[in-house]
Scaffold this motif. Sequence first.
Motif, PDB file in Angstrom:
ATOM      1  N   GLY A   5       0.822  -1.205   0.000  1.00 43.85           N
ATOM      2  CA  GLY A   5       0.000   0.000   0.000  1.00 43.85           C
ATOM      3  C   GLY A   5       0.852   1.250   0.000  1.00 43.85           C
ATOM      4  N   LEU A   6       1.878   1.226   0.831  1.00 44.32           N
ATOM      5  CA  LEU A   6       2.757   2.392   0.973  1.00 44.32           C
ATOM      6  C   LEU A   6       3.459   2.731  -0.336  1.00 44.32           C
ATOM      7  N   ALA A  21      11.804   2.864   4.573  1.00 40.81           N
ATOM      8  CA  ALA A  21      12.703   2.862   5.743  1.00 40.81           C
ATOM      9  C   ALA A  21      11.921   3.237   6.996  1.00 40.81           C
ATOM     10  N   ALA A  22      11.021   4.227   6.864  1.00 36.79           N
ATOM     11  CA  ALA A  22      10.225   4.674   8.020  1.00 36.79           C
ATOM     12  C   ALA A  22       9.246   3.594   8.471  1.00 36.79           C
TER      13      ALA A  22
ATOM     14  N   PRO B  66       6.040   7.253   8.583  1.00 35.70           N
ATOM     15  CA  PRO B  66       5.741   7.328   7.155  1.00 35.70           C
ATOM     16  C   PRO B  66       4.824   8.520   6.859  1.00 35.70           C
ATOM     17  N   ALA B  67       5.022   9.152   5.695  1.00 34.37           N
ATOM     18  CA  ALA B  67       4.354  10.431   5.414  1.00 34.37           C
ATOM     19  C   ALA B  67       3.701  10.447   4.041  1.00 34.37           C
ATOM     20  N   CYS B 102      -0.723  14.368   8.315  1.00 39.89           N
ATOM     21  CA  CYS B 102      -0.030  13.097   8.092  1.00 39.89           C
ATOM     22  C   CYS B 102       0.060  12.347   9.412  1.00 39.89           C
ATOM     23  N   ASP B 103       0.294  13.073  10.506  1.00 40.10           N
ATOM     24  CA  ASP B 103       0.411  12.467  11.833  1.00 40.10           C
ATOM     25  C   ASP B 103      -0.467  13.293  12.773  1.00 40.10           C
TER      26      ASP B 103
END
Lengths: 156, 156
Positions: A5-6, A21-22, B66-67, B102-103
Amino acid sequence: MQATGLLSGQRHWVTNTANLAALIYTKLHSDKSTHPKGSHVNWVGFYFVDPSDSKKLILGPFQGKPACTEIRIGRGVCGKCFADRSTVLVPNVHEFEGHIACDAASKSELVIPLIHPDGRFLGVLDLDSTVHEGFNDIDTAALEYIVKILVDSCDF
Amino acid sequence: MQATGLLSGQRHWVTNTANLAALIYTKLHSDKSTHPKGSHVNWVGFYFVDPSDSKKLILGPFQGKPACTEIRIGRGVCGKCFADRSTVLVPNVHEFEGHIACDAASKSELVIPLIHPDGRFLGVLDLDSTVHEGFNDIDTAALEYIVKILVDSCDF
Protein backbone atom coordinates in the motif's frame (compact mmCIF):
# COMPACT_ATOMS: atom_id res chain seq x y z
CA MET A 1 0.25 -5.85 3.26
CA GLN A 2 1.34 -2.43 4.46
CA ALA A 3 4.47 -2.16 2.30
CA THR A 4 2.49 -2.74 -0.91
CA GLY A 5 0.00 0.00 0.00
CA LEU A 6 2.76 2.39 0.97
CA LEU A 7 4.58 1.88 -2.33
CA SER A 8 1.62 2.17 -4.71
CA GLY A 9 0.83 5.34 -6.64
CA GLN A 10 4.32 6.83 -6.67
CA ARG A 11 7.35 5.43 -8.50
CA HIS A 12 10.15 7.82 -7.49
CA TRP A 13 12.89 5.78 -5.80
CA VAL A 14 13.70 8.49 -3.22
CA THR A 15 10.09 8.84 -2.08
CA ASN A 16 9.55 5.09 -1.85
CA THR A 17 12.82 4.22 -0.10
CA ALA A 18 12.30 7.07 2.39
CA ASN A 19 8.80 5.87 3.30
CA LEU A 20 9.79 2.18 3.37
CA ALA A 21 12.70 2.86 5.74
CA ALA A 22 10.22 4.67 8.02
CA LEU A 23 7.69 1.84 7.87
CA ILE A 24 10.28 -0.84 8.69
CA TYR A 25 11.84 1.30 11.45
CA THR A 26 8.46 2.13 13.00
CA LYS A 27 7.53 -1.58 13.05
CA LEU A 28 10.85 -2.96 14.29
CA HIS A 29 11.91 -0.13 16.57
CA SER A 30 8.67 0.66 18.37
CA ASP A 31 6.75 -2.60 18.50
CA LYS A 32 8.22 -4.56 21.39
CA SER A 33 6.06 -7.57 20.53
CA THR A 34 7.97 -8.24 17.31
CA HIS A 35 11.17 -9.34 19.03
CA PRO A 36 11.85 -11.11 22.34
CA LYS A 37 14.65 -8.65 22.99
CA GLY A 38 12.31 -5.64 22.63
CA SER A 39 12.87 -2.43 20.71
CA HIS A 40 16.32 -3.17 19.31
CA VAL A 41 16.58 -1.81 15.76
CA ASN A 42 18.48 1.50 15.84
CA TRP A 43 19.11 2.16 12.12
CA VAL A 44 17.22 1.25 8.93
CA GLY A 45 18.11 2.68 5.55
CA PHE A 46 19.54 2.49 2.08
CA TYR A 47 22.85 2.92 0.33
CA PHE A 48 22.88 3.28 -3.46
CA VAL A 49 25.58 2.86 -6.10
CA ASP A 50 27.15 6.30 -6.62
CA PRO A 51 26.12 7.50 -10.10
CA SER A 52 29.59 9.07 -10.46
CA ASP A 53 31.62 6.06 -9.18
CA SER A 54 30.35 2.51 -9.69
CA LYS A 55 32.72 1.10 -7.03
CA LYS A 56 31.14 3.15 -4.24
CA LEU A 57 27.87 3.25 -2.32
CA ILE A 58 26.45 6.56 -1.11
CA LEU A 59 23.96 7.10 1.70
CA GLY A 60 20.27 7.17 0.78
CA PRO A 61 17.11 7.73 2.82
CA PHE A 62 17.16 6.22 6.33
CA GLN A 63 15.85 6.34 9.88
CA GLY A 64 18.31 6.63 12.78
CA LYS A 65 21.35 8.69 13.68
CA PRO A 66 23.47 10.46 11.01
CA ALA A 67 25.55 7.88 9.10
CA CYS A 68 28.64 7.35 6.93
CA THR A 69 28.09 9.04 3.56
CA GLU A 70 30.25 6.71 1.42
CA ILE A 71 31.20 3.00 1.47
CA ARG A 72 33.76 1.45 -0.89
CA ILE A 73 33.00 -1.94 -2.48
CA GLY A 74 34.26 -4.71 -0.18
CA ARG A 75 34.44 -2.47 2.91
CA GLY A 76 32.35 -3.40 5.95
CA VAL A 77 29.11 -5.36 5.86
CA CYS A 78 27.44 -3.17 3.20
CA GLY A 79 30.57 -3.31 1.04
CA LYS A 80 30.61 -7.11 1.29
CA CYS A 81 26.96 -7.29 0.19
CA PHE A 82 27.90 -4.98 -2.74
CA ALA A 83 30.89 -7.19 -3.71
CA ASP A 84 29.03 -10.53 -3.34
CA ARG A 85 25.58 -9.37 -4.57
CA SER A 86 23.98 -11.41 -1.77
CA THR A 87 22.46 -10.91 1.69
CA VAL A 88 24.87 -10.65 4.64
CA LEU A 89 23.63 -11.49 8.14
CA VAL A 90 26.12 -10.66 10.91
CA PRO A 91 25.11 -11.85 14.40
CA ASN A 92 28.00 -9.94 16.06
CA VAL A 93 29.55 -7.02 14.21
CA HIS A 94 32.58 -6.99 16.49
CA GLU A 95 33.58 -10.39 15.08
CA PHE A 96 33.23 -9.13 11.47
CA GLU A 97 36.59 -8.04 10.10
CA GLY A 98 36.50 -4.53 8.69
CA HIS A 99 33.17 -3.58 10.29
CA ILE A 100 32.46 0.16 9.88
CA ALA A 101 31.17 1.50 13.21
CA CYS A 102 28.80 4.39 12.37
CA ASP A 103 27.00 3.98 15.71
CA ALA A 104 28.84 2.35 18.63
CA ALA A 105 25.49 1.01 19.88
CA SER A 106 25.15 -1.37 16.91
CA LYS A 107 25.88 -5.03 17.73
CA SER A 108 24.39 -6.98 14.82
CA GLU A 109 23.58 -6.13 11.21
CA LEU A 110 21.57 -7.34 8.22
CA VAL A 111 22.27 -6.12 4.68
CA ILE A 112 20.10 -7.09 1.69
CA PRO A 113 21.00 -6.31 -1.94
CA LEU A 114 18.68 -4.36 -4.27
CA ILE A 115 19.05 -5.93 -7.71
CA HIS A 116 17.07 -4.76 -10.73
CA PRO A 117 15.32 -7.44 -12.85
CA ASP A 118 17.76 -6.45 -15.65
CA GLY A 119 20.67 -7.52 -13.41
CA ARG A 120 21.92 -4.09 -12.31
CA PHE A 121 23.10 -3.84 -8.70
CA LEU A 122 21.22 -0.79 -7.37
CA GLY A 123 22.21 -0.65 -3.70
CA VAL A 124 21.46 -2.21 -0.31
CA LEU A 125 18.94 -2.14 2.52
CA ASP A 126 20.92 -1.96 5.78
CA LEU A 127 19.56 -2.67 9.28
CA ASP A 128 21.44 -2.32 12.58
CA SER A 129 20.44 -3.74 15.96
CA THR A 130 21.59 -2.88 19.46
CA VAL A 131 21.59 -6.56 20.46
CA HIS A 132 23.64 -9.56 19.32
CA GLU A 133 21.71 -11.83 16.92
CA GLY A 134 19.14 -9.08 16.41
CA PHE A 135 18.03 -10.60 13.09
CA ASN A 136 17.21 -14.18 12.16
CA ASP A 137 16.36 -16.13 9.00
CA ILE A 138 12.68 -15.20 9.22
CA ASP A 139 13.53 -11.47 9.33
CA THR A 140 15.86 -12.00 6.39
CA ALA A 141 13.24 -13.77 4.26
CA ALA A 142 10.57 -11.15 5.07
CA LEU A 143 12.88 -8.24 4.27
CA GLU A 144 14.15 -9.86 1.04
CA TYR A 145 10.50 -10.16 -0.02
CA ILE A 146 9.83 -6.48 0.82
CA VAL A 147 12.94 -5.42 -1.12
CA LYS A 148 11.60 -7.26 -4.20
CA ILE A 149 8.31 -5.32 -3.92
CA LEU A 150 10.30 -2.10 -3.56
CA VAL A 151 12.43 -2.70 -6.65
CA ASP A 152 9.30 -3.48 -8.69
CA SER A 153 7.57 -0.35 -7.37
CA CYS A 154 10.23 2.18 -8.43
CA ASP A 155 11.83 3.48 -11.59
CA PHE A 156 15.56 3.02 -11.07
CA MET B 1 29.29 23.93 13.06
CA GLN B 2 28.04 20.34 12.83
CA ALA B 3 25.92 20.84 9.71
CA THR B 4 28.90 22.17 7.73
CA GLY B 5 31.04 19.16 8.70
CA LEU B 6 28.24 16.74 7.91
CA LEU B 7 27.71 18.22 4.45
CA SER B 8 31.34 18.44 3.33
CA GLY B 9 32.95 15.88 1.02
CA GLN B 10 29.79 14.63 -0.66
CA ARG B 11 27.56 16.64 -3.02
CA HIS B 12 24.70 14.21 -3.78
CA TRP B 13 21.44 15.85 -2.72
CA VAL B 14 19.88 12.59 -1.45
CA THR B 15 22.87 11.74 0.79
CA ASN B 16 23.07 15.26 2.20
CA THR B 17 19.36 15.80 2.81
CA ALA B 18 19.08 12.35 4.46
CA ASN B 19 21.94 13.08 6.85
CA LEU B 20 20.82 16.65 7.55
CA ALA B 21 17.28 15.51 8.43
CA ALA B 22 18.85 13.02 10.87
CA LEU B 23 21.12 15.65 12.43
CA ILE B 24 18.26 18.13 12.94
CA TYR B 25 15.93 15.41 14.26
CA THR B 26 18.55 14.02 16.65
CA LYS B 27 19.20 17.50 18.02
CA LEU B 28 15.59 18.68 18.30
CA HIS B 29 13.93 15.38 19.19
CA SER B 30 16.33 13.98 21.75
CA ASP B 31 17.93 16.98 23.43
CA LYS B 32 15.42 18.18 26.00
CA SER B 33 17.60 21.18 26.85
CA THR B 34 16.96 22.79 23.44
CA HIS B 35 13.30 23.55 24.12
CA PRO B 36 11.40 24.42 27.31
CA LYS B 37 8.66 22.02 26.21
CA GLY B 38 11.11 19.10 25.94
CA SER B 39 11.44 16.53 23.16
CA HIS B 40 8.68 17.80 20.87
CA VAL B 41 9.81 17.48 17.22
CA ASN B 42 8.16 14.38 15.71
CA TRP B 43 8.97 14.80 11.99
CA VAL B 44 11.83 16.44 10.07
CA GLY B 45 12.30 16.02 6.34
CA PHE B 46 12.21 17.24 2.79
CA TYR B 47 9.79 17.47 -0.09
CA PHE B 48 11.16 18.15 -3.58
CA VAL B 49 9.58 19.41 -6.79
CA ASP B 50 8.49 16.33 -8.76
CA PRO B 51 10.77 16.06 -11.82
CA SER B 52 7.76 14.83 -13.83
CA ASP B 53 5.24 17.47 -12.59
CA SER B 54 6.43 20.96 -11.63
CA LYS B 55 3.19 21.71 -9.73
CA LYS B 56 3.74 18.91 -7.23
CA LEU B 57 6.10 18.13 -4.36
CA ILE B 58 7.15 14.54 -3.66
CA LEU B 59 8.48 13.12 -0.41
CA GLY B 60 12.25 13.11 0.08
CA PRO B 61 14.48 11.85 2.91
CA PHE B 62 13.08 12.37 6.42
CA GLN B 63 13.02 11.21 10.04
CA GLY B 64 9.70 10.28 11.65
CA LYS B 65 6.65 8.20 10.78
CA PRO B 66 5.74 7.33 7.15
CA ALA B 67 4.35 10.43 5.41
CA CYS B 68 2.25 11.72 2.49
CA THR B 69 4.05 10.99 -0.77
CA GLU B 70 2.71 13.91 -2.82
CA ILE B 71 1.61 17.51 -2.12
CA ARG B 72 0.00 19.79 -4.74
CA ILE B 73 1.12 23.42 -4.95
CA GLY B 74 -1.04 25.52 -2.60
CA ARG B 75 -2.20 22.53 -0.53
CA GLY B 76 -1.40 22.49 3.19
CA VAL B 77 1.54 24.23 4.82
CA CYS B 78 4.18 22.76 2.46
CA GLY B 79 2.04 23.65 -0.56
CA LYS B 80 1.69 27.24 0.68
CA CYS B 81 5.49 27.52 1.06
CA PHE B 82 5.79 26.16 -2.51
CA ALA B 83 3.25 28.67 -3.86
CA ASP B 84 4.66 31.69 -1.96
CA ARG B 85 8.39 30.72 -2.12
CA SER B 86 8.75 31.84 1.51
CA THR B 87 8.94 30.36 5.02
CA VAL B 88 5.64 29.43 6.69
CA LEU B 89 5.49 29.22 10.51
CA VAL B 90 2.20 27.80 11.84
CA PRO B 91 1.82 27.94 15.64
CA ASN B 92 -1.37 25.82 15.57
CA VAL B 93 -1.98 23.58 12.55
CA HIS B 94 -5.64 23.09 13.46
CA GLU B 95 -6.23 26.79 12.77
CA PHE B 96 -4.53 26.54 9.34
CA GLU B 97 -7.13 26.05 6.60
CA GLY B 98 -6.32 23.04 4.45
CA HIS B 99 -3.75 21.52 6.81
CA ILE B 100 -2.75 18.01 5.69
CA ALA B 101 -2.69 15.73 8.76
CA CYS B 102 -0.03 13.10 8.09
CA ASP B 103 0.41 12.47 11.83
CA ALA B 104 -2.43 13.34 14.22
CA ALA B 105 0.16 14.11 16.91
CA SER B 106 1.43 17.19 15.02
CA LYS B 107 0.26 20.51 16.48
CA SER B 108 2.60 23.11 14.96
CA GLU B 109 4.71 23.23 11.81
CA LEU B 110 7.58 25.12 10.20
CA VAL B 111 8.28 24.94 6.46
CA ILE B 112 11.33 26.57 4.84
CA PRO B 113 11.85 26.85 1.07
CA LEU B 114 14.96 25.50 -0.71
CA ILE B 115 15.78 27.96 -3.46
CA HIS B 116 18.78 27.54 -5.77
CA PRO B 117 21.03 30.60 -6.29
CA ASP B 118 19.83 30.54 -9.94
CA GLY B 119 16.25 31.11 -8.71
CA ARG B 120 14.88 27.57 -9.11
CA PHE B 121 12.48 26.41 -6.39
CA LEU B 122 13.90 23.01 -5.35
CA GLY B 123 11.65 21.94 -2.48
CA VAL B 124 11.05 22.49 1.23
CA LEU B 125 12.37 21.52 4.65
CA ASP B 126 9.36 20.57 6.79
CA LEU B 127 9.32 20.22 10.59
CA ASP B 128 6.39 19.09 12.78
CA SER B 129 6.04 19.48 16.52
CA THR B 130 3.74 17.76 19.00
CA VAL B 131 3.18 21.03 20.89
CA HIS B 132 1.53 24.32 19.93
CA GLU B 133 4.07 27.07 19.12
CA GLY B 134 6.80 24.43 18.84
CA PHE B 135 8.95 26.73 16.70
CA ASN B 136 9.85 30.39 17.14
CA ASP B 137 11.67 33.09 15.17
CA ILE B 138 15.09 31.93 16.45
CA ASP B 139 14.46 28.35 15.22
CA THR B 140 13.32 29.79 11.90
CA ALA B 141 16.43 31.93 11.43
CA ALA B 142 18.76 29.06 12.42
CA LEU B 143 17.06 26.60 10.06
CA GLU B 144 16.95 29.10 7.18
CA TYR B 145 20.72 29.47 7.63
CA ILE B 146 21.24 25.68 7.62
CA VAL B 147 19.10 25.35 4.47
CA LYS B 148 21.37 27.89 2.71
CA ILE B 149 24.43 25.78 3.64
CA LEU B 150 22.63 22.68 2.36
CA VAL B 151 21.72 24.21 -1.01
CA ASP B 152 25.34 25.37 -1.47
CA SER B 153 26.63 21.88 -0.51
CA CYS B 154 24.68 19.88 -3.12
CA ASP B 155 24.42 19.58 -6.87
CA PHE B 156 20.72 20.11 -7.64
